[in-house]
Design a protein around this motif. Structure first.
Motif, short mmCIF file in Angstrom:
data_model
loop_
_atom_site.label_atom_id
_atom_site.label_comp_id
_atom_site.label_asym_id
_atom_site.label_seq_id
_atom_site.Cartn_x
_atom_site.Cartn_y
_atom_site.Cartn_z
N TYR A 425 52.33 -21.97 -32.95
CA TYR A 425 51.83 -21.68 -34.20
C TYR A 425 50.78 -22.76 -35.12
O TYR A 425 49.81 -22.34 -35.42
CB TYR A 425 53.09 -20.18 -35.15
N PHE A 428 48.49 -24.14 -33.91
CA PHE A 428 46.88 -24.17 -33.31
C PHE A 428 46.51 -23.00 -34.67
O PHE A 428 45.30 -21.97 -33.82
CB PHE A 428 46.70 -22.63 -31.76
N LEU A 429 46.69 -22.27 -35.53
CA LEU A 429 46.05 -21.46 -36.27
C LEU A 429 45.66 -21.94 -37.02
O LEU A 429 44.35 -21.59 -36.86
CB LEU A 429 47.51 -21.34 -37.22
N ARG A 431 43.34 -24.54 -35.19
CA ARG A 431 43.60 -25.75 -34.15
C ARG A 431 42.58 -27.00 -34.18
O ARG A 431 43.19 -28.24 -34.23
CB ARG A 431 42.57 -24.96 -33.14
N VAL A 439 34.30 -28.44 -33.02
CA VAL A 439 33.37 -28.09 -31.64
C VAL A 439 32.55 -26.89 -32.68
O VAL A 439 33.13 -26.24 -33.18
CB VAL A 439 34.83 -27.00 -31.01
N VAL A 441 30.71 -23.56 -33.52
CA VAL A 441 31.09 -22.80 -32.63
C VAL A 441 30.32 -21.24 -33.67
O VAL A 441 30.01 -21.37 -34.84
CB VAL A 441 32.69 -21.67 -33.38
N VAL A 442 29.06 -21.11 -33.13
CA VAL A 442 27.81 -19.93 -32.94
C VAL A 442 27.92 -18.96 -32.72
O VAL A 442 28.29 -18.36 -32.26
CB VAL A 442 26.51 -20.81 -31.82
N PRO A 443 28.31 -18.50 -33.81
CA PRO A 443 27.92 -16.80 -33.68
C PRO A 443 27.14 -15.33 -32.42
O PRO A 443 26.00 -16.68 -32.32
CB PRO A 443 28.18 -15.99 -34.56
N PRO A 444 27.17 -15.12 -31.88
CA PRO A 444 26.73 -14.55 -30.98
C PRO A 444 25.20 -13.88 -31.44
O PRO A 444 26.16 -13.12 -32.60
CB PRO A 444 27.32 -13.95 -29.55
N ASN A 446 24.40 -10.91 -31.04
CA ASN A 446 24.57 -9.40 -31.14
C ASN A 446 25.80 -9.46 -32.42
O ASN A 446 26.26 -9.99 -32.00
CB ASN A 446 24.37 -8.42 -29.94
#
Lengths: 446, 459
Positions: A425, A428-429, A431, A439, A441-444, A446
Motif C-alpha cells: 500500500y 503503490f498508493l 507509485r 509516466v 498518463v493521458v486519459p482516453p 471517450n
C-alpha cells in the motif's frame, strides 16, 4: 575512541525500538498505556485508565495506576484497549498458498495420524502471520485436517521465531474428524446407500481404533506398574499418541458439522465415557443445541460467515448459529476456519453479534470463552494483572470495519504494525512520486 | 405415506410460489429513511415514491397515491440495490473448459431461476448479479446480467432487459493450467501453457475475428451491387469476437498479475477495443496509473489472497489504491457466500485505505453499474432510475447492520419480518430432508478460482 564506541553501543541498547535498517522488529519492555478506555472483558470497562505491561505480563490495570519509571508511555486518549482475540480454529502457519501444495502441511497421507504435531510444522515466518496479527488476533488454534485422526492441534501466539516460542499455554488438542454421514459437496455423486455404507464403515473404524487405543493404554499402565524389560510392549506410534487422550489428559477436539453426526458424536462420547472433549465447526449445532448443552461439551463454532447447510434453511442460520447455541446454554468460542484471512475473525464475531448473540457475548467468544475452554484462563482471555500481555489498542470497536487497530502486543512484544500488504500500500498508493520523468498518463478521448 | 404428504406439500409450495400472478413492477412509498443516494450524498428523513418500478419522486412529506403501499423506514437506511459484478449463482453450468476460445457459448442458456443463491443474495441487499462464465479459457463464454426476481421461473424473466452483452476473458494460471499444463481432460496439452501463449491466443482470435468482420462487411457492400453475392460461412465464435471488436460486447477479464493486465491493454489498443473491466485484478494496484489512462475498470475482491501463487503478492488495500488513482473500481463476490454481505466487503475498504462512506458504497453500486453498462438504470437513488433498493436497520457499512427489505423494480422480494423458513421454488421430493448437499464448512470454496482443480477433482 573505545569509550565513545562503548557509549554509542550502550545508547543503542537503551533504545530497543531503534530499528535495524528499515526492518521493524517487535520488542518487549515496560509499557504504560495511559488515558485509555479499557474493556477488560472479565471486570467491566474502565473509562479512563492505565495498563502497565512488564515483560510478557500485564502488571497493572486500573483507573489509578502509577506509571513505572522508565516505562515507554503510549497515550491512548480516545482509544480502547482489548484483550487479544483468540481464533479457535485455523490453519495459520501450516498453510501458505492454497493451490501450491508444496506450501501446505496440514494434511498427511492416510486416515490415522494422531502422532502428528501441528506445532512441528508451524512456520513462524509465514507471510500470513503479520497480515493476521495487525487485526488484533493474537492467538490461534492451528489444526491439521482430513482423514480420521489428522494429528494434534496447537494453540499459538502470533509472535516468535520458533514454534516453541509461539506455543501458547502449552495447549495441544487431539483432532478427530468425526465420520461424516453426508455428501462432501455438490460434486459428491455417491448414492444414498453408498453414503450410508461409507459412514458406517468410518464409524466402525473409529471404534476399532479407539478399542485398540484403550487396550494399548491398559497394557501400558500394566507395564509401568511392574516394568519388565524382557516384556516391553510393542511401540505403536499411533496408539502411543492416543494414550493421553484415552486417559483424559489431553482434550479431544471433535470436528463435526451435521445434526445427525453431532447426535452420533454425542452418543459416542457418552458411550466411551469421555469428559475432556470439545466440538469444532458444529455448523448445525443450533438444531441440537439443547442436547449439546446438556452434555456440557464446549463448542468452537464457525465460520460464522458461511452459507446455511441446507437449501431449505432460513438464509441467516449460519450467522445465527453461535448465538442460538449460546442461548441454549452451550459454552461457545468462535473460529474462522481460515488461513490467509484469519484477520476476518473479528468480523465473524460482528456478524454473530448482529444476528442474535449480542456484542458482549461475541467478544467473550473470541477472548475469555476460548481461554476457559482451553484451560488457560489464568493467563489469557482478559485484561487482568498477572495475565499474558496479549492485547491491542483500537480507535473504536474492533468488530467494525471502519475501526483501525493502532497497536498490538503479543507475549509482551510491541508488534510492528506492518506487513507485506501494508508495505505494498505504502509503495503503490502514489507509485510514481519521486520519478523525475513521470509516466505520461493521458486519459482516453471517450 | 410420509413421502406422499411431502409430495403434496411440494406441489402446494410450487403452486403458491410460481403459479400466483406476480407483478414484475411495483409501486411503493418508502417513508422517512436515511437515503444513501451514493451519487448525491445522504438525505436524512427522506421519502422515496416508486411508481411502475421506477423512482418517481425523492423528497420529504411525500403522500402515497391511492392504493400505494407505505413502508415506514424511520430509523433505517435506504441504499441502491447492491450490484455484484462477478457472480456464479443461478447457473446450471459454468465452464466450457474444452478449448482456449469458446466465445460462442453463453450463460444465457444456463440461467437457473430456481437457485437458492438468488434469494440469499436478495437477503444481503443484492438486486443485480453479473453471472459469469468460468476462467478456464482465454476467451470464455458470454455472461448474463440478471435481476433477482425471485419466484419467476422463466429464465427470461430474470434478465436485465437492455443490459449490454459482456464476455469473459481469462489470463494467467487458470487457462495455462487447464489447457497447457495438463490438457483439458487429462488429454494432450495445447497452447497456452504460459502468459506468452495467452497473448498469442488472444491476438490470433482477434485477428481471425477482424478478418471475419471484414469478409462480412465486404459481402454486405457487394450485396447492394450484386444480388448473387455469396456470403462468407457463418461462424458463431468469430461472429462474437467481431462483436467485441465492434464494441457491442464488453470485455470482463479474469486477471491477477500486473504484467498480464498491461498485456491485455496493449492487445485491446492494437485492435481498437476501448472498454474493459479487469476482474479480480489482485495486482491492479501496481499499474493503477496505466489503468486510469486507458480508462479501464477494475472489479476486485475486498481481501481474498494467497489461495494460489498469482495472488500471493496481493493487498487488501487494492480497492483504495485504485480509487485514489482514479480507476472506477467495484468490489465483487465471485461466491454464493460472500455476495450475501457485499456491503460488509465494501466496508473493508475503510479499514484498508480509509475510503469515505460514499466511496465505499460506490464500490458495490454505481461503479459496478458503470462496469456492466447499466448505470443509466441502476446503481444510485435518483429520480427516473429503477426502484432497486435495499433497506437496512443500521448504516450498511456497519458490521451490525442487518438488511431488512430488498426491492427490485419496486417489488419487495425480501422482507426479514416476513421471511419464511423454506423459500425453495423447486423441491426434489426424492431428496432426504436431514441431509443433502451440504458443502463442508471447512472448504472455503473460492468458487471459480479453483475451477481447474474442481474439474480434475471430478476426474
Amino acid at each position: 575512541m573505545n569509550l565513545l564506541l562503548t557509549l554509542a553501543f550502550a545508547l543503542l541498547l537503551m533504545q530497543p525500538q531503534s530499528q535495524d535498517g528499515d526492518v521493524p522488529k517487535g520488542y518487549q519492555g515496560t509499557f504504560a498505556i495511559t488515558n485509555a478506555r479499557i474493556e477488560t472483558v472479565t471486570n467491566g470497562v474502565i473509562e479512563n485508565g492505565t495498563l502497565v505491561i512488564r515483560g510478557d505480563r500485564i502488571e497493572a490495570v486500573g483507573a489509578d495506576v502509577t506509571i513505572p519509571p522508565g516505562a515507554e508511555v503510549i497515550d491512548a486518549a480516545g482509544m480502547t484497549v482489548y484483550p487479544g482475540l483468540i481464533d479457535s480454529g485455523t490453519q495459520l502457519g501450516l498453510a501458505e498458498i492454497g493451490a501450491v501444495h508444496e506450501t501446505n502441511d496440514f494434511r498427511e497421507v492416510g486416515d490415522l495420524n494422531p502422532e502428528l504435531e501441528a506445532l512441528s510444522a508451524v512456520n513462524p515466518n509465514s507471510v500470513l502471520i503479520p497480515v493476521t496479527r495487525v487485526s488484533g488476533v493474537t492467538t490461534v488454534v492451528t489444526e491439521p485436517s482430513g482423514g480420521l485422526f489428522p494429528g494434534v492441534a496447537a494453540l499459538i501466539n502470533l509472535v516468535g521465531y520458533t514454534p516453541e516460542q509461539m506455543h501458547a499455554g502449552g495447549v495441544r488438542m487431539m483432532t478427530l474428524e468425526f465420520p461424516a454421514s453426508g455428501r462432501r459437496g455438490f460434486f459428491d455423486r455417491r448414492s444414498d446407500e453408498d453414503l450410508k455404507k461409507a459412514a458406517e464403515k468410518a464409524l466402525k473404524k473409529l471404534n476399532d481404533v479407539w478399542d485398540r487405543a484403550v487396550l494399548y493404554a491398559r497394557i501400558d499402565s500394566a507395564y509401568h506398574a511392574a516394568p519388565d524389560p524382557d516384556h516391553k510392549p510393542e511401540y505403536i506410534p499411533e496408539m502411543h499418541a492416543l494414550l493421553p487422550v484415552v486417559r483424559g489428559e489431553m482434550p479431544l477436539m471433535i470436528k463435526v458439522q451435521r445434526e445427525k453426526d453431532i447426535r452420533a458424536a454425542l452418543d459416542w462420547v457418552q458411550e466411551r465415557g469421555l469428559t475432556n472433549v470439545v466440538f469444532s465447526g458444529v455448523a448445525e449445532g443450533w438444531r441440537v443445541a439443547d442436547k449439546i448443552a446438556e452434555a456440557g461439551i464446549p463448542c468452537l463454532v464457525g465460520p460464522v460467515l458461511s452459507t446455511p447447510t441446507r437449501a431449505y434453511d432460513r438464509y441467516d442460520k449460519a450467522y445465527a448459529n453461535a448465538g442460538l447455541m449460546r442461548q441454549a446454554g452451550v459454552t461457545v468460542a468462535l473460529r474462522s476456519g481460515e488461513s490467509e484471512n484469519v484477520r476476518n475473525l473479528p468480523f465473524n464475531a460482528g456478524f454473530a453479534a448482529a444476528y442474535g448473540m449480542g456484542r458482549e457475548e461475541a467478544l467473550r467468544a473470541v477472548t475469555i470463552a476460548p481461554a476457559e475452554i482451553f484451560g488457560i484462563a489464568d493467563d489469557y482471555g482478559s485484561l487482568e494483572p498477572g495475565k499474558k500481555a496479549n492485547l491491542f489498542i483500537a480507535d473504536g470497536d474492533p468488530f467494525e470495519t471502519a475501526t483501525h487497530i493502532r497497536q498490538v502486543f503479543i507475549d509482551g512484544f510491541k508488534i510492528p504494525m506492518t506487513n507485506r500488504q501494508i508495505e505494498l500500500y505504502r509503495e503503490f498508493l502514489h507509485r510514481d512520486e519521486g520519478r523525475l520523468t513521470p509516466v505520461k498518463v493521458v486519459p482516453p478521448s471517450n | 405415506m410420509k413421502k406422499q404428504a411431502f409430495l403434496a406439500l411440494t406441489f402446494a409450495l410450487a403452486f403458491t410460489l410460481t403459479a400466483a400472478a406476480q407483478p414484475k413492477v411495483g409501486d411503493v412509498l418508502i417513508k422517512n429513511g436515511a437515503v444513501l443516494t451514493v451519487t448525491h450524498g445522504t438525505l436524512e428523513n427522506t421519502d422515496i415514491l416508486v411508481r411502475d418500478g421506477k423512482i418517481a419522486r425523492i423528497g420529504q412529506g411525500l403522500r402515497a397515491p391511492d392504493g400505494v403501499e407505505v413502508v415506514d423506514a424511520t430509523g433505517m437506511y435506504v441504499m441502491p440495490g447492491i450490484i455484484d459484478a462477478h457472480s456464479h449463482i443461478a447457473l446450471s453450468a459454468v465452464n466450457e473448459a474444452t478449448n482456449p476460445v469458446t466465445a460462442e457459448v453463453t450463460m444465457e442458456d444456463v440461467t437457473n431461476p430456481y437457485h437458492i443463491g438468488i434469494y440469499r443474495a436478495l437477503a444481503g441487499g443484492v438486486t443485480t448479479s453479473h453471472t459469469m462464465h468460468g476462467s478456464a479459457n482465454v476467451i470464455g463464454g458470454q455472461n448474463e446480467t440478471i435481476k433477482h426476481r425471485w419466484g419467476f421461473t422463466n429464465p427470461d424473466d430474470l434478465r436485465f432487459e437492455g443490459a449490454p452483452r459482456t464476455i469473459k476473458f481469462a489470463l494467467g494460471e487458470n487457462p495455462t493450467r487447464v489447457h497447457g499444463k495438463r490438457g483439458a481432460s487429462g488429454g494432450k496439452a495445447k497452447v497456452p501453457a504460459t502468459r506468452m501463449g495467452v497473448e498469442a491466443v488472444l491476438r490470433e482470435a482477434f485477428a481471425d475475428g477482424q478478418r471475419y468482420m471484414e469478409a462480412w462487411d465486404r459481402y454486405e457492400a457487394e450485396k447492394k451491387r450484386n444480388s448473387r453475392a455469396v456470403p462468407p460461412p457463418y461462424d458463431l465464435r468469430l461472429e462474437t469476437i467481431a462483436d467485441i471488436l465492434r464494441g457491442d460486447v464488453l470485455v470482463h477479464c479474469h486477471s491477477y498479475r500486473a504484467d498480464e493486465i498491461l498485456m491485455l491493454m496493449r492487445v485491446l489498443k492494437d485492435f481498437g477495443v476501448d472498454k474493459v473491466t479487469f476482474q479480480h485484478a489482485n495486482e491492479a494496484f501496481k499499474v493503477a496509473p496505466e489503468l486510469a489512462a486507458f480508462g479501464a475498470y477494475a472489479s476486485v475482491f475486498s481481501d481474498w489472497w494467497s489461495y494460489k501463487f498469482e495472488v500471493y503478492y496481493s493487498t487488501a488495500y487494492n480497492a483504495a489504491i485504485l480509487t485514489r488513482n482514479g480507476v472506477v473500481t467495484s468490489v465483487n463476490s465471485d461466491s454464493g457466500e460472500l455476495d450475501r454481505h457485499l456491503y460488509h466487503e465494501a466496508a473493508k475498504s475503510q479499514r484498508y485505505g480509509g475510503l469515505t462512506d460514499d466511496e465505499a458504497l460506490a464500490l458495490i453500486t454505481i461503479n459496478p453499474a458503470l462496469q456492466l453498462g447499466i448505470a443509466d438504470r441502476v446503481g444510485s437513488i435518483e429520480v427516473g432510475k429503477d426502484a432497486d433498493l435495499a433497506v437496512f436497520d443500521g448504516h450498511p457499512l456497519s458490521v451490525y447492520a442487518v438488511p431488512q427489505m430488498t426491492f427490485v423494480d419496486g417489488v419487495r422480494y425480501f422482507d426479514r419480518q416476513r421471511d419464511p423458513d423454506d423459500v425453495r421454488l423447486f423441491v426434489d421430493p426424492e431428496a432426504s430432508l436431514d441431509d443433502g448437499a451440504m458443502i463442508s464448512n471447512d472448504e472455503h470454496l473460492h468458487e471459480l478460482e479453483a475451477v481447474g482443480d474442481w474439474l480434475f477433482h471430478l476426474k
